[in-house]
Enzyme design. Structure first.
Site, PDB file in Angstrom:
ATOM      1  N   LYS A  13      59.505   4.043 -37.092  1.00  0.00           N
ATOM      2  CA  LYS A  13      60.175   4.022 -35.782  1.00  0.00           C
ATOM      3  C   LYS A  13      59.237   3.489 -34.697  1.00  0.00           C
ATOM      4  CE  LYS A  13      60.769   8.490 -35.733  1.00  0.00           C
ATOM      5  NZ  LYS A  13      60.063   8.911 -36.976  1.00  0.00           N
ATOM      6  N   ARG A  88      65.710  15.225 -31.449  1.00  0.00           N
ATOM      7  CA  ARG A  88      65.312  15.668 -32.786  1.00  0.00           C
ATOM      8  C   ARG A  88      66.027  16.941 -33.197  1.00  0.00           C
ATOM      9  NH1 ARG A  88      59.926  13.236 -33.079  1.00  0.00           N
ATOM     10  NH2 ARG A  88      58.859  13.916 -34.936  1.00  0.00           N
ATOM     11  N   ARG A 127      47.915   5.889 -42.363  1.00  0.00           N
ATOM     12  CA  ARG A 127      48.018   5.438 -40.970  1.00  0.00           C
ATOM     13  C   ARG A 127      46.728   5.702 -40.198  1.00  0.00           C
ATOM     14  NH1 ARG A 127      52.811   7.554 -37.288  1.00  0.00           N
ATOM     15  NH2 ARG A 127      52.119   9.560 -38.055  1.00  0.00           N
ATOM     16  N   ARG A 161      45.626  10.876 -37.384  1.00  0.00           N
ATOM     17  CA  ARG A 161      46.243  11.969 -36.625  1.00  0.00           C
ATOM     18  C   ARG A 161      46.076  13.294 -37.380  1.00  0.00           C
ATOM     19  NH1 ARG A 161      52.182   9.909 -34.745  1.00  0.00           N
ATOM     20  NH2 ARG A 161      52.747  11.950 -35.521  1.00  0.00           N
ATOM     21  N   ARG A 172      56.235  18.666 -41.854  1.00  0.00           N
ATOM     22  CA  ARG A 172      57.020  17.806 -40.950  1.00  0.00           C
ATOM     23  C   ARG A 172      58.271  17.296 -41.649  1.00  0.00           C
ATOM     24  NH1 ARG A 172      52.742  13.550 -39.661  1.00  0.00           N
ATOM     25  NH2 ARG A 172      54.298  12.509 -38.355  1.00  0.00           N
TER      26      ARG A 172
END
Ligand code: AP5
Length: 221
Positions: A13, A88, A127, A161, A172
């Site tokens: 996203k 969300r 990432r 992160r 998550r």
């Protein structure tokens, strides 16, 4: 256009919202980025949000609705925007509808990034983000040109992160399925849901997204 990007963590996203911002000038409104900025700035909100985010849970509806409410007043949001990671939960979606009604505006489409969990885990664990300018990389699929160095600003602080650690990724994904998944029916019910196969190359996802955007702009949905 006013778009929502809906989809599990790591589905791409943020990557596509940044591309669309560069192409169309529709700002990327990412509640995750707003919360991370608050953490970096050491504000009271940031201090509260950090623990929740690092554990993979959701920050309260009230807090994120407040952030979006303020952000939508920006001049740069007047000709369109992309909501990335908001709403969300069902209460957040309802609050957004009320906000849009008050502003006499409409969300044009909610784009769902569809992808398998196994791919997400691979994407999130690889990432890396530049802590100076926010540019994003992936160790395998989108590595920086020079190892450990940001292509955009040259900084050598490419970080992982906190919530991209394996145990938090699982949490998550669970939270997504429990709290965010119901939004698919919500936007389907409003006739606004558009689906994208997010398990394709960056340029293929980008192409699929532009077809949706062009289709909606021309009233073909
Ligand atoms: P947030 O920052 O919104 O994270 P997220 O939704 O979990 O999404 P991500 O940023 O992890 O993934 P993405 O889909 O943007 O993927 P990306 O493009 O980076 O939220 C973090 C936390 O903040 C939440 O857990 C919560 O605590 C809080 N929060 C935020 N919003 C909230 C809200 N509304 N309510 C309550 N709490 C909220 O891509 C991932 C990787 O894959 C990158 O390395 C990228 O380079 C790579 N990649 C992307 N596309 C491709 C592709 N097509 N092929 C190969 N690799 C790709």
């Amino acid at each position: 256009m006013r778009l929502i990007f809906l989809g599990p963590p790591g589905s791409g996203k943020g990557t596509q919202a940044k591309r669309l911002q560069a192409q169309k000038n529709w700002p990327q409104l990412s509640t995750g980025d707003m919360l991370r900025s608050a953490i970096q700035a050491g504000t009271e909100l940031g201090l509260k949000a950090k623990e929740i985010m690092d554990s993979g849970e959701l920050v309260s509806d009230e807090v994120v609705v407040g952030l979006i409410n303020e952000r939508l007043k920006g001049n740069d949001c007047q000709s369109g925007f992309v909501l990335d990671g908001f709403p969300r939960t069902i209460p957040q979606a309802q609050a957004l509808d009320q906000l849009m009604d008050r502003l006499q505006l409409q969300i044009d489409a909610s784009v769902l990034f569809e992808i398998e969990n196994s791919v997400l885990i691979e994407r999130l664990s690889g990432r890396r983000t530049c802590s100076s300018c926010g540019a994003m990389f992936h160790l395998v699929s989108a590595p920086p040109k020079k190892e450990g160095q940001c292509d955009s600003c040259g900084s050598s602080s490419l970080i992982q992160r906190e919530d991209d650690r394996p145990e938090v990724i699982q949490k998550r994904l669970k939270v997504y399925h429990e709290q965010t998944f119901p939004l698919i029916d919500y936007y389907e019910g409003q006739g606004k849901l558009r689906r994208i196969n997010a398990d394709q190359s960056l340029s293929e996802v980008e192409k699929a997204l532009s077809e949706i955007v062009e289709g909606d702009m021309n009233g073909h949905h």
